[in-house]
Design an enzyme around this catalytic site. Structure first.
Site, PDB file in Angstrom:
ATOM      1  N   ASN A  10       0.398  38.865  24.541  1.00 38.97           N
ATOM      2  CA  ASN A  10       1.757  38.610  25.019  1.00 38.97           C
ATOM      3  C   ASN A  10       2.227  39.848  25.776  1.00 38.97           C
ATOM      4  O   ASN A  10       2.561  40.858  25.170  1.00 38.97           O
ATOM      5  CB  ASN A  10       2.667  38.324  23.813  1.00 38.97           C
ATOM      6  CG  ASN A  10       4.129  38.203  24.215  1.00 38.97           C
ATOM      7  OD1 ASN A  10       4.450  38.009  25.389  1.00 38.97           O
ATOM      8  ND2 ASN A  10       5.020  38.315  23.232  1.00 38.97           N
ATOM      9  N   LYS A  12       4.862  40.254  27.324  1.00 37.22           N
ATOM     10  CA  LYS A  12       6.333  40.337  27.310  1.00 37.22           C
ATOM     11  C   LYS A  12       6.820  40.542  28.749  1.00 37.22           C
ATOM     12  O   LYS A  12       6.203  40.061  29.682  1.00 37.22           O
ATOM     13  CB  LYS A  12       6.829  41.425  26.358  1.00 37.22           C
ATOM     14  CG  LYS A  12       6.166  41.351  24.982  1.00 37.22           C
ATOM     15  CD  LYS A  12       6.845  42.231  23.978  1.00 37.22           C
ATOM     16  CE  LYS A  12       5.985  42.361  22.724  1.00 37.22           C
ATOM     17  NZ  LYS A  12       6.739  42.387  21.499  1.00 37.22           N
ATOM     18  N   HIS A  95       9.016  32.722  19.770  1.00 42.69           N
ATOM     19  CA  HIS A  95       8.866  34.174  19.577  1.00 42.69           C
ATOM     20  C   HIS A  95      10.196  34.761  19.093  1.00 42.69           C
ATOM     21  O   HIS A  95      11.269  34.352  19.547  1.00 42.69           O
ATOM     22  CB  HIS A  95       8.432  34.838  20.889  1.00 42.69           C
ATOM     23  CG  HIS A  95       7.942  36.231  20.677  1.00 42.69           C
ATOM     24  ND1 HIS A  95       8.808  37.282  20.503  1.00 42.69           N
ATOM     25  CD2 HIS A  95       6.687  36.741  20.584  1.00 42.69           C
ATOM     26  CE1 HIS A  95       8.096  38.383  20.303  1.00 42.69           C
ATOM     27  NE2 HIS A  95       6.807  38.084  20.353  1.00 42.69           N
ATOM     28  N   GLU A  97      11.676  37.392  19.779  1.00 43.59           N
ATOM     29  CA  GLU A  97      12.538  37.964  20.830  1.00 43.59           C
ATOM     30  C   GLU A  97      13.332  36.856  21.521  1.00 43.59           C
ATOM     31  O   GLU A  97      14.482  37.074  21.927  1.00 43.59           O
ATOM     32  CB  GLU A  97      11.686  38.774  21.821  1.00 43.59           C
ATOM     33  CG  GLU A  97      11.226  40.076  21.177  1.00 43.59           C
ATOM     34  CD  GLU A  97       9.918  40.632  21.710  1.00 43.59           C
ATOM     35  OE1 GLU A  97       9.476  40.221  22.795  1.00 43.59           O
ATOM     36  OE2 GLU A  97       9.327  41.488  21.029  1.00 43.59           O
ATOM     37  N   GLU A 165       4.316  35.990  12.523  1.00 45.91           N
ATOM     38  CA  GLU A 165       4.735  37.288  13.057  1.00 45.91           C
ATOM     39  C   GLU A 165       5.973  37.779  12.310  1.00 45.91           C
ATOM     40  O   GLU A 165       7.099  37.395  12.648  1.00 45.91           O
ATOM     41  CB  GLU A 165       5.087  37.164  14.538  1.00 45.91           C
ATOM     42  CG  GLU A 165       3.943  36.727  15.408  1.00 45.91           C
ATOM     43  CD  GLU A 165       4.097  37.253  16.833  1.00 45.91           C
ATOM     44  OE1 GLU A 165       3.195  37.951  17.291  1.00 45.91           O
ATOM     45  OE2 GLU A 165       5.140  36.990  17.469  1.00 45.91           O
ATOM     46  N   GLY A 171       6.385  45.263  17.379  1.00 48.23           N
ATOM     47  CA  GLY A 171       6.742  46.411  18.205  1.00 48.23           C
ATOM     48  C   GLY A 171       7.173  47.638  17.431  1.00 48.23           C
ATOM     49  O   GLY A 171       7.720  48.575  18.006  1.00 48.23           O
ATOM     50  N   SER A 211       2.327  44.494  15.633  1.00 51.57           N
ATOM     51  CA  SER A 211       1.697  45.826  15.676  1.00 51.57           C
ATOM     52  C   SER A 211       0.197  45.793  15.393  1.00 51.57           C
ATOM     53  O   SER A 211      -0.358  46.765  14.859  1.00 51.57           O
ATOM     54  CB  SER A 211       2.419  46.805  14.734  1.00 51.57           C
ATOM     55  OG  SER A 211       3.767  46.966  15.152  1.00 51.57           O
TER      56      SER A 211
END
Ligand code: PEP
Length: 248
Positions: A10, A12, A95, A97, A165, A171, A211
């Protein structure tokens, strides 16, 4: 049954033509474990370009988002038909985010998932708990609720890959331990068996995301319910190859 190991990258909101070319050419030239399925998810403006660069049949391309309509007056959205039209095969949905910054909720994500699948685009469906939810001991309830909303709308899961996740791991440099990931993945598989039957549960791939990197990926090697990784930051770097090859 043997589930094909799956590694998604990904990107991003990162990348330029030149950096994406470098990433894809690195994969084109690397010795990749041939048993691994790899999906690169660049920002939408680079989907077509990324497809044009990929030279290996085990590597395909996916989008990072798609709307629940194929076309129309929906300014700024991504269309699954257009994703397919440029040769991409997957889309990441749910996701954290998207949930956090764009206020996407479980219902919307379930609808988008059902629509993408109905149009023949595979879905990398992300679920995971926040730090507060983890501390409150509600991880399983949280991930099961997110899955249930999709189960209510989707009966055929053959084109779905689940990415567990934990939000606190994305991150942050703080990955879940392989043991914790295995335990949660196993519970997710049990939940799928209860809701969708043993066959679907055994066939559905469950990735770990948060991560993951070139060093820690190998520590998940003996975890039978970890069927791959969804990788953010490290997918932009040379260590992505080590993650892809972490099972060999
Ligand atoms: C992600 O964006 O899905 C992700 C797992 O990010 P990172 O690997 O950077 O934690």
């Amino acid at each position: 049954m043997a589930r094909t190991f799956f590694v998604g990258g990904n990107f991003k909101l990162n990348g330029t033509k030149s950096s994406i070319k470098e990433i894809v050419e690195r994969l084109n030239n690397a010795k990749l474990d041939p048993k691994v399925e790899v999906v690169l998810c660049p920002p939408a403006p680079y989907l077509d370009y990324t497809v044009s660069l990929v030279k290996k049949s085990q590597v395909s391309v996916g989008a990072q988002n798609a709307y629940l309509k194929a076309s129309g007056a929906f300014t700024g959205e991504n269309s699954v038909d257009q994703i397919k039209d440029v040769g991409a095969k997957w889309v990441i949905l749910g996701h954290s985010e998207r949930r956090q910054y764009f206020r996407e909720d479980d219902q919307l994500i379930a609808e988008k998932t059902a629509f993408a699948l109905s149009q023949g685009v595979g879905v990398i469906l992300c679920i995971g708990e926040t730090l507060d939810q983890k501390k409150a001991g509600t991880t399983l309830q949280v991930v099961e609720r997110k899955l249930q909303d999709v189960i209510d709308k989707v009966k055929d899961w053959s084109n779905v890959v689940i990415a567990y996740e934990p939000v606190w791991a994305i991150g942050t440099g703080l990955a879940a331990t392989p043991e914790d990931a295995q335990e949660i993945h196993h519970s997710i598989r049990e939940f799928l068996a209860k809701k969708l039957g043993e066959k679907t549960a055994q066939e559905t791939r469950i990735l770990y995301g948060g991560s993951a990197n070139g060093k820690n990926a190998v520590t998940f090697k003996d975890k039978p319910d970890v069927d791959g990784f969804l990788v953010g930051g490290a997918s932009l770097k040379p260590e992505f190859v080590d993650i892809i090859n972490s099972r060999s």
